[in-house]
Design a protein around this motif. Structure first.
Motif, PDB file in Angstrom:
ATOM      1  N   GLY A 179       0.806  -1.222   0.000  1.00  0.00           N
ATOM      2  CA  GLY A 179       0.000   0.000   0.000  1.00  0.00           C
ATOM      3  C   GLY A 179       0.837   1.268   0.000  1.00  0.00           C
ATOM      4  N   PRO A 180       1.700   1.442   0.983  1.00  0.00           N
ATOM      5  CA  PRO A 180       2.520   2.656   0.997  1.00  0.00           C
ATOM      6  C   PRO A 180       3.402   2.816  -0.244  1.00  0.00           C
ATOM      7  CG  PRO A 180       2.560   1.624   3.147  1.00  0.00           C
ATOM      8  CD  PRO A 180       1.856   0.671   2.224  1.00  0.00           C
ATOM      9  N   LEU A 229       2.901   1.772  -3.201  1.00  0.00           N
ATOM     10  CA  LEU A 229       2.107   2.073  -4.388  1.00  0.00           C
ATOM     11  C   LEU A 229       1.371   3.400  -4.290  1.00  0.00           C
ATOM     12  CD1 LEU A 229       0.614  -1.450  -5.137  1.00  0.00           C
ATOM     13  CD2 LEU A 229       2.302  -0.203  -6.509  1.00  0.00           C
ATOM     14  N   LEU A 230       1.015   3.837  -3.075  1.00  0.00           N
ATOM     15  CA  LEU A 230       0.113   4.979  -2.931  1.00  0.00           C
ATOM     16  C   LEU A 230       0.727   6.251  -2.363  1.00  0.00           C
ATOM     17  CD1 LEU A 230      -2.940   2.942  -1.604  1.00  0.00           C
ATOM     18  CD2 LEU A 230      -2.503   3.683  -3.954  1.00  0.00           C
ATOM     19  N   LEU A 231       1.731   6.144  -1.509  1.00  0.00           N
ATOM     20  CA  LEU A 231       2.303   7.351  -0.907  1.00  0.00           C
ATOM     21  C   LEU A 231       3.115   8.137  -1.933  1.00  0.00           C
ATOM     22  CD1 LEU A 231       3.516   6.167   2.615  1.00  0.00           C
ATOM     23  CD2 LEU A 231       1.494   7.520   2.061  1.00  0.00           C
ATOM     24  N   GLN A 256       6.123   9.774  -3.784  1.00  0.00           N
ATOM     25  CA  GLN A 256       7.500   9.305  -3.914  1.00  0.00           C
ATOM     26  C   GLN A 256       8.444  10.060  -2.989  1.00  0.00           C
ATOM     27  OE1 GLN A 256      10.147  11.118  -5.776  1.00  0.00           O
ATOM     28  NE2 GLN A 256      11.611   9.512  -5.283  1.00  0.00           N
ATOM     29  N   ARG A 313       7.733   2.025  -6.784  1.00  0.00           N
ATOM     30  CA  ARG A 313       6.447   1.499  -7.278  1.00  0.00           C
ATOM     31  C   ARG A 313       6.569   0.028  -7.680  1.00  0.00           C
ATOM     32  NH1 ARG A 313       4.455   5.364  -4.572  1.00  0.00           N
ATOM     33  NH2 ARG A 313       4.156   7.330  -5.621  1.00  0.00           N
ATOM     34  N   GLY A 371       6.407  -2.034  -4.674  1.00  0.00           N
ATOM     35  CA  GLY A 371       5.022  -2.150  -4.227  1.00  0.00           C
ATOM     36  C   GLY A 371       4.259  -3.214  -4.996  1.00  0.00           C
TER      37      GLY A 371
END
Length: 129
Positions: free
Chosen positions: A21-22, A24-26, A28, A46, A49
């Motif tokens: 999750g982090p 892929l979503l947070l 960069q 990414r 992730g």
């Protein structure tokens, strides 16, 4: 529920919530700062992730196998190698704050997989019959 399913479900939760999750979503920049990275790291973060998400899917297949009464040897060996390897690499290479949290978590998970591999029949036994 049995022991191997519990280990796999805990690992899936940790992998999805704290890794896939982090990564892929947070943003960069936030990830890079937390990890002490510099330069253009977006692609590698990414991709990591995505790899973690794929690993969670593999762990889920182990839960399905265990529900069928089959010990998921392949998935357990992947769990030992990936978590044991992460323990060693982080212990040797990571900064102190990362080591303090991540090393014990990965070590315990790796040892849980190893214990299940040593006692596969017990790991498959239902907790309540």
């Amino acid at each position: 529920m049995n022991t191997i399913s519990a280990v796999l479900l805990i690992k899936i939760f940790i992998t999805v919530v704290f890794l896939a999750g982090p990564f892929l979503l947070l943003p960069q920049a936030r990830l890079a700062a937390r990890l002490g990275l510099s330069g253009n790291t977006a692609l590698i973060l990414r991709l990591y992730g995505v790899a973690m998400l794929a690993l969670a899917v593999a762990y889920a297949s182990g839960v399905w196998q265990a529900a069928q009464g089959v010990f998921p040897w392949g998935i357990v060996l992947v769990g030992i190698l990936s978590n044991g390897g992460a323990t060693v690499v982080l212990a040797v290479c990571a900064s102190r704050p990362v080591k303090r949290v991540a090393v014990p978590v990965f070590a315990v998970i790796s040892l849980a997989f190893a214990a299940c591999a040593l006692l596969p029949n017990a790991a498959l036994a239902a907790w309540l019959s």
